[in-house]
Design a protein around this motif. Structure first.
Motif, PDB file in Angstrom:
ATOM      1  N   ARG A 160       0.804  -1.219   0.000  1.00 39.72           N
ATOM      2  CA  ARG A 160       0.000   0.000   0.000  1.00 39.72           C
ATOM      3  C   ARG A 160       0.839   1.272   0.000  1.00 39.72           C
ATOM      4  NH1 ARG A 160      -5.263  -0.096   1.951  1.00 39.72           N
ATOM      5  NH2 ARG A 160      -6.237  -2.147   1.877  1.00 39.72           N
ATOM      6  N   SER A 170      -0.078   5.340  -1.833  1.00 47.11           N
ATOM      7  CA  SER A 170       0.015   6.514  -0.945  1.00 47.11           C
ATOM      8  C   SER A 170       0.994   7.525  -1.502  1.00 47.11           C
ATOM      9  CB  SER A 170       0.469   6.096   0.451  1.00 47.11           C
ATOM     10  OG  SER A 170      -0.605   5.578   1.172  1.00 47.11           O
ATOM     11  N   ALA A 202       0.618  11.397  -2.512  1.00 57.64           N
ATOM     12  CA  ALA A 202       1.229  12.358  -1.608  1.00 57.64           C
ATOM     13  C   ALA A 202       2.382  13.117  -2.253  1.00 57.64           C
ATOM     14  CB  ALA A 202       1.716  11.636  -0.346  1.00 57.64           C
ATOM     15  N   GLY A 241       0.523   8.607   3.685  1.00 61.40           N
ATOM     16  CA  GLY A 241      -0.658   9.013   2.938  1.00 61.40           C
ATOM     17  C   GLY A 241      -1.568   9.854   3.795  1.00 61.40           C
ATOM     18  N   SER A 242      -2.634  10.322   3.197  1.00 62.35           N
ATOM     19  CA  SER A 242      -3.594  11.111   3.948  1.00 62.35           C
ATOM     20  C   SER A 242      -4.803  10.256   4.269  1.00 62.35           C
ATOM     21  CB  SER A 242      -4.014  12.329   3.133  1.00 62.35           C
ATOM     22  OG  SER A 242      -5.279  12.744   3.555  1.00 62.35           O
ATOM     23  N   GLU A 273      -7.429   9.524   1.072  1.00 61.72           N
ATOM     24  CA  GLU A 273      -7.420   8.159   0.572  1.00 61.72           C
ATOM     25  C   GLU A 273      -8.729   7.447   0.802  1.00 61.72           C
ATOM     26  OE1 GLU A 273      -4.060   5.942   1.824  1.00 61.72           O
ATOM     27  OE2 GLU A 273      -2.652   7.295   0.856  1.00 61.72           O
ATOM     28  N   GLY A 294      -4.215   2.908  -0.230  1.00 63.71           N
ATOM     29  CA  GLY A 294      -2.941   3.274   0.374  1.00 63.71           C
ATOM     30  C   GLY A 294      -2.962   3.037   1.870  1.00 63.71           C
ATOM     31  N   LEU A 295      -1.936   3.541   2.546  1.00 66.91           N
ATOM     32  CA  LEU A 295      -1.833   3.309   3.983  1.00 66.91           C
ATOM     33  C   LEU A 295      -2.852   4.120   4.772  1.00 66.91           C
ATOM     34  CD1 LEU A 295       2.013   3.159   4.454  1.00 66.91           C
ATOM     35  CD2 LEU A 295       0.361   1.316   4.553  1.00 66.91           C
ATOM     36  N   GLY A 296      -3.198   5.307   4.262  1.00 61.95           N
ATOM     37  CA  GLY A 296      -4.176   6.128   4.965  1.00 61.95           C
ATOM     38  C   GLY A 296      -5.524   5.442   5.050  1.00 61.95           C
ATOM     39  N   SER A 297      -6.001   4.930   3.926  1.00 63.20           N
ATOM     40  CA  SER A 297      -7.304   4.267   3.957  1.00 63.20           C
ATOM     41  C   SER A 297      -7.210   2.962   4.756  1.00 63.20           C
ATOM     42  CB  SER A 297      -7.799   3.995   2.537  1.00 63.20           C
ATOM     43  OG  SER A 297      -6.860   3.249   1.829  1.00 63.20           O
ATOM     44  N   TYR A 298      -6.037   2.319   4.712  1.00 62.22           N
ATOM     45  CA  TYR A 298      -5.819   1.116   5.514  1.00 62.22           C
ATOM     46  C   TYR A 298      -6.028   1.434   6.991  1.00 62.22           C
ATOM     47  CZ  TYR A 298      -3.402  -3.236   6.800  1.00 62.22           C
ATOM     48  OH  TYR A 298      -3.070  -4.469   7.287  1.00 62.22           O
TER      49      TYR A 298
END
Lengths: 466, 325
Positions: B109, B113, B117, B264-265, B269, B276-280
């Motif tokens: 992910r 991100s 970003a 990420g945001s 996200e 990405g990591l934000g949505s994760y």
């Protein structure tokens, strides 16, 4: 009808804040440099206009911070029982808004629901049509097309009343700032030319605008759903009013939580240096190095588990939501004290090398006395600036956190939960825009006022940054 | 230089240990694993056997800090602290609630991100610095005044509204780009345009104001007066002297953010459905997946510390007066 006063924890803190504010005002009045700085704020037109708006918001929030439970009707001789619902003074004042719920969405000033339903019409059987609203525009009866004329006329009447009220108020102010005790033109002239020490012209102009907007709004709110209704038919205006308190509490109580910690640790670290400094620096570097949202998310998740596994702690849903709000304030406070603490530590390091502090030390004044008498007052401007600067950021943060699901309790009205509920409505066809627009506008006004006021305060307290 | 970096890295270790202890305390001492099990299983259908099973499946059935049931080195290693917290230092984050390996998931992910970003960061920096420079150039004019007013207004809008409004207007009404989703390869740009644009716009207000004050501070310095006195045109003064000197505080302030771009945001996200990591993280928060949140806290602080070290190094690179000590 009797009632039982309910004191929620957040109410206690809110009123404590009010008391602290008054106490602080008394302190300021005694300290010439602080008084001079606040006078500069008072002379700033934009700042005073923003302060007027903020005061109105704070007024709404305070009205919403006096809670009670209504006594239930019971047979004589039975023990007195109280309703499970906790209400506030604001709820009482806004009773028509609170109770007049429709079935579901309705647009602003609508007389009919937003969605078609099967309606039984005598003689024609079941017809699909927009059902008439139960409350919105009900007083119009059969002339439901006259909304514009009726609302316009009502708004006009309210506007005239607002104007009269404003004139009385402005007259009062003019009499105060005028030269003589009698009402003459000198006071008006001074205000008009902006010659008063306090920027009364800005205050009066802003207040006039607020009156002109608010009075018609509330008059109309009794007859229509001015901002429409949401999915479950609740009036959007009422939700906005209720959101104000949540936003203010997040903004104000959080600073109250973080302030003692930041001030104490910052001064102690800068003043005593050595291992104390190292330890405090270590603590705030560690806290600082965890990204704020994640730390808040983790803390809120944990708090949620505590609350969910101990339902016996709370007698009403309001108490639970309230505790969650306070916990959020504490968490936000714990994650946000580090910035101010670092600033104060740096400034204290500088101050303690100054000659008058060294003189005090040479005279044998105790360390704590030096801190309280000499260091703390000289840090006040940093504290005040960072407090007012943080406020708007916290109000914005609340909305984002509530949206993500780690903010206030879902049952508590806040700008974040309003936006969250309204977001999916944008996908509808035709689009339901009003709850989002109303939440957006109210939040924008609050945050903008806070930002402008913060700028005025910074300009007044930190002459270098002008 | 290398010795300095090495020392800074060593200095980071106690901070990471501190972060680790805080997250450990948050996740295992404030609430016991029993509480978590009850939460995950739902309060109603909870039986002691179900809790035991849940804990055993996830390795939460061991003691917190000291295991007296076993002997030797295992007394320390067969504990929740060692298995769930200390092993993060070697990149072992364990498994999420859905059974997937968190470390691998993070690796997968990172790229999406970054794809959001990095352009947001670079373009955003360019836009805000140029805007701030223009405002500073026209300082004390109506243009500057209204520019600042605009910035304050833009700062007062919640980030949520930039996303909601932008998505609604550009994707739904004008149908220029897809509302959400993410594609592979070069096709991905259609999905990236909107989040990047919104990311830039939402940052304009506060950043521009901040950079403008930096420029104005620079304008009032002596060397600028000297440059003007020797007859340099104002544009040259601005681009050759002020811009170059103001870039030092701007760049050093910005370096600390670069490693965090991996994170990420959260909002962007999850709104745009970018894997990405934000949505994760947001998904993990909503699913109350403690293992994932714990890992993200650890990674976030690791990246932040890397950023701090980078900042220090960049300080010394742009300003030779600062020496390594």
């Amino acid at each position: 009808m009797g009632f039982q006063v309910v004191v929620l924890w957040s109410d206690v803190l809110v009123w404590l804040l009010v008391a602290a504010g008054i106490g602080f005002g008394v302190l300021i009045a005694r300290s010439p440099p602080l008084l001079a700085a606040w006078r500069r704020v008072g002379a700033n037109r934009v700042g005073m206009a923003a302060a007027t708006v903020l005061l109105v918001f704070i007024g709404i929030g305070l009205l919403d911070s006096l809670h009670y439970r209504v006594q239930l009707d019971g047979k004589p001789g039975e023990p007195v029982r109280y309703g499970i619902e906790v209400r506030s003074l604001l709820d009482a004042l806004a009773t028509p808004l609170r109770t007049r719920n429709e079935k579901t969405y309705s647009a602003p000033f609508a007389t009919r629901l937003y969605a078609k339903e099967s309606v039984d019409v005598p003689g024609q059987g079941s017809v699909r049509d927009y059902p008439r609203l139960k409350f919105g525009g009900a007083h119009l009866g059969a002339n439901e097309n006259d909304v514009a004329a009726d609302a316009g006329f009502t708004a006009l009447r309210a506007g005239v009343l607002a104007l009269l009220l404003w004139l009385v108020l402005a007259g009062g102010v003019a009499a105060r700032v005028g030269d003589g005790a009698a009402v003459d033109a000198s006071g008006w002239r001074k205000i008009w030319r902006g010659e008063t020490a306090l920027a009364w012209d800005a205050v009066l102009a802003t207040f006039g605008l607020i009156l002109l907007a608010a009075l018609p709004l509330f008059w109309l709110a009794g007859q229509y759903h001015v901002f429409g209704t949401d999915k479950v038919g609740q009036d959007v205006l009422y939700q906005i009013l209720k959101s104000v308190r949540t936003g203010l509490i997040i903004g104000l109580v959080t600073t109250l939580v973080m302030l003692p910690m930041a001030v104490l640790l910052g001064i102690v670290a800068g003043y005593f240096r050595g291992w104390i400094d190292d330890l405090i620096q270590y603590v705030y570097t560690v806290l600082n190095s965890i990204p704020g949202v994640l730390l808040i998310a983790a803390s809120v998740l944990m708090m949620q588990v505590v609350i969910d596994t101990h339902p016996q702690w709370f007698s009403t849903a309001a108490e639970r939501a309230d505790l969650r709000l306070l916990a959020l304030c504490f968490i936000l406070g714990i994650t946000s004290w580090t910035g101010l603490c670092r600033l104060l530590r740096g400034e204290t390091l500088k101050l303690r090398e100054l000659e008058y502090i060294q003189a005090a030390q040479a005279f044998g004044v105790s360390n704590w006395r030096i801190i309280v008498r000499h260091i703390l007052p000289n840090l006040m401007h940093i504290v005040i600036i960072s407090l007012v600067m943080d406020f708007s950021g916290l109000v914005l943060a609340e909305a984002v956190l509530s949206y993500v699901g780690i903010g206030v309790d879902p049952s508590m009205t806040s700008f974040g939960t309003m936006i969250n509920n309204a977001r999916l409505e944008l996908g509808r066809e035709p689009v339901v825009w009003w709850s989002l627009a109303a939440a957006f506008t109210a939040m924008f006004i609050l945050v903008l006022a806070a930002n402008l006021f913060a700028d005025a305060v910074r300009d007044a307290f930190d002459p270098r940054a002008a | 230089m290398l010795a300095y970096i090495f020392r800074r890295l060593l200095y980071a270790v106690p901070i990471l240990v501190g972060v680790n202890l805080i997250t450990f305390a948050l996740f295992f001492v404030v609430n016991t694993p029993d509480d978590m099990a009850r939460m995950q299983l739902g309060v109603k259908r909870v039986t002691p056997e179900a809790i035991q099973k849940w804990k055993a499946e996830r390795g939460y059935d061991k003691p917190l800090l000291f295991n007296s049931a076993v002997s030797g080195r295992s007394t320390v290693t067969e504990t929740i602290f060692f298995e769930k917290s200390a092993r993060m230092f070697v990149g072992d984050f364990g498994r999420a609630e859905d059974g997937r390996d968190i470390a691998r998931e993070i690796g997968n992910r990172m790229l999406p991100s970054l794809a959001i970003a990095l352009p947001t960061f670079i373009l955003g920096l360019f836009v805000t610095v140029s805007f701030a420079l223009t405002l500073a150039f026209f300082r004390a004019t109506a243009f500057d005044f209204w520019g600042v007013v605009l910035c304050v207004a833009a700062m007062s809008v919640s980030g949520l509204f930039y996303i909601i409004g932008g998505q609604y207007l550009i994707s739904k009404v004008w149908r220029l780009v897809p509302i959400s989703g993410f594609g592979d390869g070069l096709d991905a740009w259609r999905f990236l345009v909107l989040p990047v644009l919104i990311g830039i716009v939402s940052g304009i207000g506060s950043s521009t104001r901040w950079y403008r004050t930096i420029f104005l501070e620079e304008v009032s310095k002596d060397y600028v007066r000297t440059a003007r006195a020797k007859g340099l045109p104002e544009t040259l003064v601005f681009f050759r002297h002020i811009l170059r000197n103001a870039l030092i505080p701007i760049l050093t302030g910005v370096v600390v953010v670069i490693p965090l771009l991996f994170m990420g945001s959260l909002l962007t996200e999850s709104f745009f459905g970018i894997p990405g990591l934000g949505s994760y993280t947001i998904d993990a928060i909503n699913a109350q997946d403690f293992a994932v949140v714990r890992s993200m806290v650890f990674i976030g602080s690791l990246l932040y510390i890397v950023g701090l070290i980078l900042t220090d190094i960049s300080y010394t690179l742009v300003d030779p007066r600062i020496r390594f000590e």
